[in-house]
Design a protein around this motif. Sequence first.
Motif, PDB file in Angstrom:
ATOM      1  N   LYS A 150      10.892  -3.481  -9.854  1.00 22.54           N
ATOM      2  CA  LYS A 150      12.049  -3.681  -8.974  1.00 22.54           C
ATOM      3  C   LYS A 150      13.160  -2.674  -9.233  1.00 22.54           C
ATOM      4  N   ARG A 151      13.325  -2.221 -10.462  1.00 28.59           N
ATOM      5  CA  ARG A 151      14.413  -1.332 -10.837  1.00 28.59           C
ATOM      6  C   ARG A 151      14.317  -0.018 -10.060  1.00 28.59           C
ATOM      7  N   GLY A 152      15.382   0.322  -9.342  1.00 26.29           N
ATOM      8  CA  GLY A 152      15.431   1.593  -8.615  1.00 26.29           C
ATOM      9  C   GLY A 152      14.912   1.540  -7.195  1.00 26.29           C
ATOM     10  N   VAL A 153      14.373   0.404  -6.758  1.00 25.61           N
ATOM     11  CA  VAL A 153      13.868   0.307  -5.383  1.00 25.61           C
ATOM     12  C   VAL A 153      15.041   0.364  -4.408  1.00 25.61           C
ATOM     13  N   PRO A 154      14.972   1.179  -3.341  1.00 19.99           N
ATOM     14  CA  PRO A 154      16.065   1.241  -2.358  1.00 19.99           C
ATOM     15  C   PRO A 154      16.370  -0.136  -1.781  1.00 19.99           C
ATOM     16  N   ARG A 155      17.666  -0.376  -1.522  1.00 23.29           N
ATOM     17  CA  ARG A 155      18.068  -1.693  -1.046  1.00 23.29           C
ATOM     18  C   ARG A 155      17.691  -1.915   0.416  1.00 23.29           C
ATOM     19  N   GLN A 156      17.556  -0.842   1.181  1.00 23.52           N
ATOM     20  CA  GLN A 156      17.168  -0.957   2.586  1.00 23.52           C
ATOM     21  C   GLN A 156      16.166   0.147   2.907  1.00 23.52           C
ATOM     22  N   ALA A 157      15.283  -0.130   3.862  1.00 24.44           N
ATOM     23  CA  ALA A 157      14.264   0.854   4.224  1.00 24.44           C
ATOM     24  C   ALA A 157      14.872   2.113   4.820  1.00 24.44           C
ATOM     25  N   SER A 158      16.019   1.997   5.491  1.00 22.41           N
ATOM     26  CA  SER A 158      16.648   3.160   6.130  1.00 22.41           C
ATOM     27  C   SER A 158      17.208   4.153   5.120  1.00 22.41           C
ATOM     28  N   ILE A 159      17.314   3.759   3.861  1.00 21.39           N
ATOM     29  CA  ILE A 159      17.830   4.652   2.830  1.00 21.39           C
ATOM     30  C   ILE A 159      16.781   5.679   2.426  1.00 21.39           C
ATOM     31  N   SER A 160      15.520   5.294   2.482  1.00 24.41           N
ATOM     32  CA  SER A 160      14.445   6.135   1.934  1.00 24.41           C
ATOM     33  C   SER A 160      13.515   6.633   3.033  1.00 24.41           C
ATOM     34  N   THR A 161      14.059   7.347   3.996  1.00 20.37           N
ATOM     35  CA  THR A 161      13.274   7.751   5.163  1.00 20.37           C
ATOM     36  C   THR A 161      12.253   8.840   4.856  1.00 20.37           C
ATOM     37  N   GLN A 162      12.360   9.496   3.689  1.00 19.13           N
ATOM     38  CA  GLN A 162      11.423  10.553   3.335  1.00 19.13           C
ATOM     39  C   GLN A 162      10.295  10.054   2.435  1.00 19.13           C
ATOM     40  N   ILE A 163      10.369   8.800   2.012  1.00 18.33           N
ATOM     41  CA  ILE A 163       9.376   8.259   1.081  1.00 18.33           C
ATOM     42  C   ILE A 163       8.362   7.439   1.861  1.00 18.33           C
ATOM     43  N   GLU A 164       7.087   7.672   1.593  1.00 18.14           N
ATOM     44  CA  GLU A 164       6.029   7.039   2.376  1.00 18.14           C
ATOM     45  C   GLU A 164       5.321   5.945   1.593  1.00 18.14           C
ATOM     46  N   GLY A 165       4.839   4.959   2.327  1.00 20.17           N
ATOM     47  CA  GLY A 165       4.059   3.871   1.764  1.00 20.17           C
ATOM     48  C   GLY A 165       2.889   3.557   2.675  1.00 20.17           C
ATOM     49  N   ILE A 166       2.068   2.619   2.250  1.00 17.16           N
ATOM     50  CA  ILE A 166       0.870   2.239   3.006  1.00 17.16           C
ATOM     51  C   ILE A 166       0.761   0.720   3.049  1.00 17.16           C
ATOM     52  N   ILE A 167       0.473   0.187   4.226  1.00 17.38           N
ATOM     53  CA  ILE A 167       0.111  -1.217   4.371  1.00 17.38           C
ATOM     54  C   ILE A 167      -1.405  -1.271   4.509  1.00 17.38           C
ATOM     55  N   ASP A 168      -2.050  -1.915   3.557  1.00 17.78           N
ATOM     56  CA  ASP A 168      -3.513  -1.992   3.531  1.00 17.78           C
ATOM     57  C   ASP A 168      -3.926  -3.418   3.892  1.00 17.78           C
ATOM     58  N   LEU A 169      -4.487  -3.595   5.085  1.00 18.46           N
ATOM     59  CA  LEU A 169      -4.878  -4.923   5.545  1.00 18.46           C
ATOM     60  C   LEU A 169      -6.120  -5.411   4.805  1.00 18.46           C
ATOM     61  N   THR A 170      -6.158  -6.713   4.540  1.00 16.64           N
ATOM     62  CA  THR A 170      -7.279  -7.300   3.823  1.00 16.64           C
ATOM     63  C   THR A 170      -8.382  -7.701   4.795  1.00 16.64           C
TER      64      THR A 170
END
Length: 352
Positions: free
Chosen positions: A93-113
């Motif tokens: 949790k430490r350092g995670v941006p408080r809102q998604a709009s803050i980190s527009t250059q950082i990418e993630g993935i949603i992996d459906l089960t």
Amino acid sequence: MSLEEMENLKEQLKVARNEIKNLRKQITSLNYTQKKEMDAVRQLLQDFQCQNCRNISHGAGRNEGNAGEVETRNGSEIKFAPIGTIRTPFPEKRGVPRQASISTQIEGIIDLTYDTFNNPEHSLEGLEEFSHIWVIYYFHRNACHAKAKVAPPRLDGNRIGVFSSRSPHRPCPLGLSLVEITKIDGSKIHFRGIDMVDGSPVFDIKPYVPQYDMPSKEISHPEYFDTEFINAREAPDGQETSDVLAAAAASTSQGMCKKAPSVVRVPNWVTNANTLTVAFSDKATEQMMELDIRAESIRQLIEGDPRSAYLRTKHKSQIFSFQFSEATITAKFDDSRNAVTVVQVRRTQSTL
């Protein structure tokens, strides 16, 4: 004091410094070892499956905030299960941006089960026509206890009701984030805008439609959407009949005034965001090049001050470290100048 005594004291001081340095290394190593062991325990608990759990209708854990089963007043139950998992560069949790709009250059993935659908990729057909989605997920790393009042970082320690904030410490620990789709690959959604911890369970995904999701009818980014589609979807789902369209046309022809858009209001403390001036030391710049980390990504993470209100106001912490992907970022804050300097970006040590 003789010269010999001075040299003896210098030697003792040198030995003491070396001992302190060794102790610090041992503490660092123990911290990493403890973290790895805790992560292993958490993973075991997450992977553990009780074959009889779903058949138990009464139990001690029923009302203890268990995700997936809720008992209502009339005795009925609401059951739900994650449809997938979010992968991000933030293992804690430490350092995670408080809102998604803050980190527009950082990418993630949603992996459906595959537990929900035999072919989860089928559930994503048509989603590529949208630019943004709402993601509803579970704060799985938060303690399950309700807090009626919380202390948002921008209020410098002052407390407000939990439902007047975006705090993750909620009676039902659910997160809601608006993110931008970058690519859909099979059963995976690649997106920009991170404010989730790695491994967060996903409960639902909904496309972002501006005329439904914005309080005002004014669309700030019309280039993302088809105007013909927007106009055709103004009526509620299933009510776009010829009678409704005819009535709307008649109202317009008779010169009826349109209803004024709603006025959006938020407290001053929300809009008075404090943006820090971010600088990078030469060492940090060199380390980021070696680790192939973009400076803009780090800048977005810390210019909004990731420290909690407790660290900033009560503990007056100036040195702040957090993990980002495989690196540990260390920054030094200067509150008097409203500035922060990234002093080190090193590869996170592994005890494996």
